[in-house]
Write a protein that holds these residues in place. Structure first.
Motif, PDB file in Angstrom:
ATOM      1  N   GLU A 104      43.692 -28.750 -40.553  1.00  0.00           N
ATOM      2  CA  GLU A 104      43.864 -28.320 -41.904  1.00  0.00           C
ATOM      3  C   GLU A 104      45.141 -28.415 -42.754  1.00  0.00           C
ATOM      4  O   GLU A 104      45.180 -28.697 -43.704  1.00  0.00           O
ATOM      5  CB  GLU A 104      43.488 -26.641 -41.729  1.00  0.00           C
TER       6      GLU A 104
ATOM      7  N   ARG B 287      42.858 -27.526 -34.544  1.00  0.00           N
ATOM      8  CA  ARG B 287      42.000 -27.185 -35.758  1.00  0.00           C
ATOM      9  C   ARG B 287      43.112 -26.752 -36.832  1.00  0.00           C
ATOM     10  O   ARG B 287      42.847 -27.288 -38.115  1.00  0.00           O
ATOM     11  CB  ARG B 287      41.044 -26.160 -35.639  1.00  0.00           C
ATOM     12  N   ASN B 288      44.171 -26.194 -36.699  1.00  0.00           N
ATOM     13  CA  ASN B 288      45.101 -25.806 -37.628  1.00  0.00           C
ATOM     14  C   ASN B 288      46.094 -26.785 -38.124  1.00  0.00           C
ATOM     15  O   ASN B 288      46.099 -26.886 -39.467  1.00  0.00           O
ATOM     16  CB  ASN B 288      45.851 -24.478 -37.081  1.00  0.00           C
TER      17      ASN B 288
ATOM     18  N   GLU C 205      41.316 -36.075 -48.696  1.00  0.00           N
ATOM     19  CA  GLU C 205      40.966 -34.987 -47.831  1.00  0.00           C
ATOM     20  C   GLU C 205      40.242 -35.397 -46.519  1.00  0.00           C
ATOM     21  O   GLU C 205      39.797 -34.832 -45.798  1.00  0.00           O
ATOM     22  CB  GLU C 205      40.312 -33.906 -48.440  1.00  0.00           C
TER      23      GLU C 205
ATOM     24  N   ARG D 289      45.272 -31.920 -43.809  1.00  0.00           N
ATOM     25  CA  ARG D 289      44.439 -31.994 -45.000  1.00  0.00           C
ATOM     26  C   ARG D 289      44.899 -31.609 -46.259  1.00  0.00           C
ATOM     27  O   ARG D 289      44.979 -32.115 -47.250  1.00  0.00           O
ATOM     28  CB  ARG D 289      42.862 -31.416 -44.709  1.00  0.00           C
ATOM     29  N   ARG D 290      45.496 -30.488 -46.168  1.00  0.00           N
ATOM     30  CA  ARG D 290      46.177 -29.931 -47.375  1.00  0.00           C
ATOM     31  C   ARG D 290      47.202 -30.791 -47.561  1.00  0.00           C
ATOM     32  O   ARG D 290      47.732 -30.866 -48.924  1.00  0.00           O
ATOM     33  CB  ARG D 290      46.634 -28.534 -46.910  1.00  0.00           C
TER      34      ARG D 290
END
Length: 451
Positions: free
Chosen positions: A347, A343-344, A257, A350-351
């Motif tokens: 995320e 930003r999305n 992450e 990272r996931r």
């Protein structure tokens, strides 16, 4: 005679080794020199490293030299040329007029930005762009390692399948011959011969498929290394695999992450999107430049203005935007939306990195458990084959029992080899997901191969 022959075929199917075979490190070195995707990533890195120079250029002075040379020939002939007129009491003959004018101008100008907020943000974005290029190249390096290892072990797995199929074909051929002999002497029925023939026909079809699969896998490796691969070094017999360290999943997920190169690139892209908002908002701000000029003008010819002229000036130049048709406001709204997208994207990246780390970690641990189970199954399948062959010889087992036992043993050995390959590959994928995969990680894998 039958038992030693089968054992020899089984052994040759899984321990054959070419003394001139190349290992994983050598294949990786070939890929470094010839892989087109890696070469493309290297070129992208070189291009990305130029972004800072380009961004800094907007903050540095610009100097320009300019000049012109013009020739002007003017000839004026009045309609009453040659006539005599009286001007102020004096008779005067009207004549034409003309000029031969030469103008030579040249100058030097310098403009130094003093306040250009948009250019400063562009410069900061250029540093982020270079960092993104570095992260993407590091990701490409990791991808090359995993692609080479995947292609390498895919070839080995295809070779194992082909060799196992051919060993099984030899065993089934012998079993078919035995069934025919026993039928001729009346000790077995025609059913045994038909079963052996069916098994033989099936393994022949499987052999064709295995040959085709091996060729496909070798071609896929050739795409990476740029040439037809030589014989590859196989895994050592009975190789022992090690668990990942640390042996718990949470540190791996945490590393994925924060240190995964895809996550790093997305973080930098988000920061660049934030600065893009500020850069577009600068469209509402004034600009201030230092401007200096020097020049010279030389005029020659039949004119009263002939001579040299010099001009030197220095000062500041400012501009205040008042109205731009709402273009600046629109660009700001657009950049805000793009920041939200970045930003999305971060995320999501990272996931996905965390998911890849979990899947690879579970793949390593489940693979090791599967290897251990298949090793036990291999021993059991070997014993079952020997028992069925003995029972067939004394008449308590039929031909189909022996054929099934042979098929089970070959299938188990192929599955065992593939489980080992997958476990090794998942170990590399785990490090790649965590952002810690390096070329040095190929060395312990390479040490598992026959030398």
């Amino acid at each position: 005679m039958q038992k030693p022959l089968i054992a020899m075929l089984l052994a040759s199917a899984f321990v054959s080794f070419d003394a001139n075979a190349i290992d994983l490190i050598q294949v990786y070195q070939q890929a470094l020199a010839n892989d087109a995707a890696y070469a493309s990533a290297r070129a992208s890195l070189a291009a990305g490293r130029e972004r800072v120079t380009q961004g800094r250029a907007g903050l540095l002075p610009t100097i320009a030299a300019s000049g012109s040379y013009a020739k002007n020939d003017n000839d004026f002939s009045p309609f009453n040329q040659g006539q005599t007129v009286v001007i102020d009491g004096v008779p005067t003959v009207i004549t034409g007029s003309g000029s031969d004018l030469r103008t030579n101008q040249y100058g030097l100008s310098l403009t130094q930005p003093l306040f250009r907020w948009d250019r400063w943000q562009t410069y900061e974005q250029s540093k982020l762009a270079q960092a993104i290029a570095e992260a993407q190249f590091a990701q490409a390096q990791q991808d090359l390692i995993t692609r080479v290892a995947q292609a390498y072990f895919d070839v080995l797995a295809a070779q194992d399948t082909l060799e196992s199929t051919r060993a099984q074909k030899s065993a089934v051929t012998e079993q078919l011959a035995s069934a025919k002999r026993n039928f001729e002497v009346g000790t077995q029925t025609i059913t045994d011969t038909h079963e052996a023939q069916a098994a033989y026909d099936l393994v022949v079809a499987q052999e064709f498929a295995a040959v085709n699969e091996l060729e496909n896998r070798r071609t896929m490796l050739q795409v990476i290394i740029g040439q037809a691969p030589d014989a590859l070094a196989p895994l050592q017999a009975g190789v022992t695999l090690t668990s990942p360290q640390p042996a718990v999943v949470d540190p791996w997920v945490s590393s994925a992450e924060t240190q995964n190169y895809g996550v790093t690139a997305s973080e930098l892209a988000l920061e660049s999107a934030k600065r893009d908002i500020s850069r577009n908002r600068a469209g509402h701000l004034p600009t201030l430049d230092l401007v200096a000029n020097t020049g010279r003008t030389n005029v020659s010819g039949r004119t009263l203005n002939s001579g040299d002229g010099r001009n030197n000036s220095i000062g500041v130049q400012w501009s205040v935007p008042i109205f731009s048709g709402y273009a600046v406001t629109s660009r700001v709204r657009e950049s805000i939306a793009l920041e939200d997208r970045a930003r999305n994207d971060l995320e999501s990246t990272r996931r996905n990195a965390a998911l890849q780390a979990r899947q690879a970690f579970l793949g390593v641990n489940s693979g090791m458990a599967q290897v251990k189970a298949l090793e036990a199954a291999e021993v059991s399948s070997q014993s079952a084959l020997e028992s069925n062959k003995l029972g067939y010889q004394v008449g308590v087992r039929i031909n189909i029992d022996v054929l099934n036992a042979q098929r089970q043993l070959y299938s188990t050995r192929t599955d065992l080899a593939r489980a080992r390959y997958n476990t090794i590959l998942n170990g590399l994928r785990l490090k790649a997901a965590a952002g810690s995969l390096r070329e040095a990680d190929l060395v312990p894998v390479n040490n598992l191969l026959q030398k």
